[in-house]
Design a protein around this motif. Structure first.
Motif, mmCIF file in Angstrom:
data_model
loop_
_atom_site.group_PDB
_atom_site.id
_atom_site.type_symbol
_atom_site.label_atom_id
_atom_site.label_comp_id
_atom_site.label_asym_id
_atom_site.label_seq_id
_atom_site.Cartn_x
_atom_site.Cartn_y
_atom_site.Cartn_z
ATOM 1 N N ILE A 50 88.580 100.986 77.845
ATOM 2 C CA ILE A 50 88.794 102.148 77.016
ATOM 3 C C ILE A 50 89.932 102.097 76.343
ATOM 4 C CG2 ILE A 50 88.620 104.445 76.753
ATOM 5 C CD1 ILE A 50 86.536 104.396 79.178
ATOM 6 N N GLY A 51 90.989 101.795 77.205
ATOM 7 C CA GLY A 51 92.442 101.955 76.385
ATOM 8 C C GLY A 51 92.586 100.739 75.525
ATOM 9 N N ILE A 52 91.946 99.442 75.730
ATOM 10 C CA ILE A 52 91.909 98.349 74.821
ATOM 11 C C ILE A 52 91.360 98.610 73.620
ATOM 12 C CG2 ILE A 52 91.482 95.981 74.537
ATOM 13 C CD1 ILE A 52 93.828 96.216 76.569
ATOM 14 N N ALA A 53 90.107 99.347 73.873
ATOM 15 C CA ALA A 53 89.542 99.849 72.629
ATOM 16 C C ALA A 53 90.275 100.711 71.547
ATOM 17 C CB ALA A 53 88.080 100.325 72.927
ATOM 18 N N VAL A 54 90.832 101.589 72.199
ATOM 19 C CA VAL A 54 91.960 102.361 71.318
ATOM 20 C C VAL A 54 93.023 101.961 70.827
ATOM 21 C CG1 VAL A 54 93.404 104.574 71.785
ATOM 22 C CG2 VAL A 54 91.030 104.389 72.871
ATOM 23 N N MET A 55 93.574 100.858 71.632
ATOM 24 C CA MET A 55 94.706 100.139 71.185
ATOM 25 C C MET A 55 94.131 99.239 69.704
ATOM 26 S SD MET A 55 96.364 96.924 72.783
ATOM 27 C CE MET A 55 94.932 95.587 72.400
ATOM 28 N N ILE A 56 93.230 98.693 69.779
ATOM 29 C CA ILE A 56 92.609 97.870 68.910
ATOM 30 C C ILE A 56 92.440 98.695 67.483
ATOM 31 C CG2 ILE A 56 90.761 96.610 67.927
ATOM 32 C CD1 ILE A 56 90.173 95.318 70.785
ATOM 33 N N LEU A 57 91.684 99.954 67.676
ATOM 34 C CA LEU A 57 91.664 100.849 66.398
ATOM 35 C C LEU A 57 92.991 101.236 65.898
ATOM 36 C CD1 LEU A 57 89.069 103.224 67.662
ATOM 37 C CD2 LEU A 57 88.592 101.499 66.095
ATOM 38 N N ARG A 58 94.176 101.516 66.746
ATOM 39 C CA ARG A 58 95.476 101.754 66.456
ATOM 40 C C ARG A 58 96.063 100.683 65.476
ATOM 41 N NH1 ARG A 58 100.082 100.223 68.603
ATOM 42 N NH2 ARG A 58 99.244 99.871 70.720
ATOM 43 N N ILE A 59 95.936 99.313 66.177
ATOM 44 C CA ILE A 59 96.661 98.192 65.570
ATOM 45 C C ILE A 59 95.958 97.738 64.206
ATOM 46 C CG2 ILE A 59 97.677 97.436 67.475
ATOM 47 C CD1 ILE A 59 95.688 95.065 67.788
ATOM 48 N N ARG A 60 94.558 98.043 64.232
ATOM 49 C CA ARG A 60 93.945 97.809 62.814
ATOM 50 C C ARG A 60 94.551 98.749 61.883
ATOM 51 N NH1 ARG A 60 87.245 98.341 62.152
ATOM 52 N NH2 ARG A 60 87.242 97.280 59.968
#
Length: 201
Positions: A50-60
């Protein structure tokens, strides 16, 4: 590519949910500590995912941005959960040795570990390919973390096979000890990431 990375993170979450439920139920039924612990680890991987998914949205949105408060909290919870899992498995090993407890069977451990190895190898390569195309260190680091899941699956496979083929009394305890090693390593790394140290798992 960012959409693909996000979908891969969602797949990681849902796969680990299913794997966790199945492994813990069968581990409890067969009284095998390694399979039960492997299932518990899958739920920790869900929190991490879940943390990784949020991270990907942020760096996108902004590749140069720093970790959000949610990501740091997710890492702290994940790290704590890994340490708790290691403590629980240690207690389980001691109890099993004292009571001379042996699993009912470990065949399901063999089956689940083989499936997990195949899925995690595919997932690791897919994340690595996506990370290279995006030239994204965080996505590549996530791919390396998936490699740890492969190692844990191998630990489950070896310990389950040894017990299934030989009936060696301490095979399950040795397998659980292997999971403790990786749990402590992943817990330590989660807290290092909170402090800003990027790791490669």
């Amino acid at each position: 590519m960012y959409r693909r990375a996000y979908l891969l993170s969602l797949f990681t979450i849902f796969y680990n949910l299913i794997e966790g439920v199945v492994s813990m139920i069968l581990g409890y039924s067969d009284e095998t500590l390694t399979l039960f612990g492997f299932g518990a680890d899958s739920f920790i991987e869900v929190m991490s995912g879940i943390g990784i998914a949020v991270m990907i949205l942020r760096i996108r949105r902004n590749p140069a941005s720093s970790k959000s408060g949610f990501e740091r909290t997710a890492l702290k919870i994940t790290g704590t959960a890994f340490y708790l899992l290691a403590a629980g498995l240690t207690a389980g090993i001691i109890l099993n040795i004292i009571t001379r407890h042996k699993p009912e069977a470990t065949l399901w451990g063999v089956v689940i570990s083989l499936v997990s190895i195949a899925v995690m190898l595919w997932l690791m390569n897919a994340k690595r390919s996506t990370g290279k195309k995006l030239n994204s260190e965080p996505v590549l680091a996530d791919a390396n973390c998936t490699k740890v899941c492969v190692y844990m699956s191998v630990v489950l496979l070896v310990s389950s096979l040894i017990y299934e083929l030989t009936g060696f009394a301490y095979a399950d305890a040795i397998g659980a000890a292997g999971l403790i090693y990786f749990s402590v390593s992943e817990g330590k790394e989660a807290f290092e990431k909170v402090r800003g140290k990027e790791c490669s798992c």
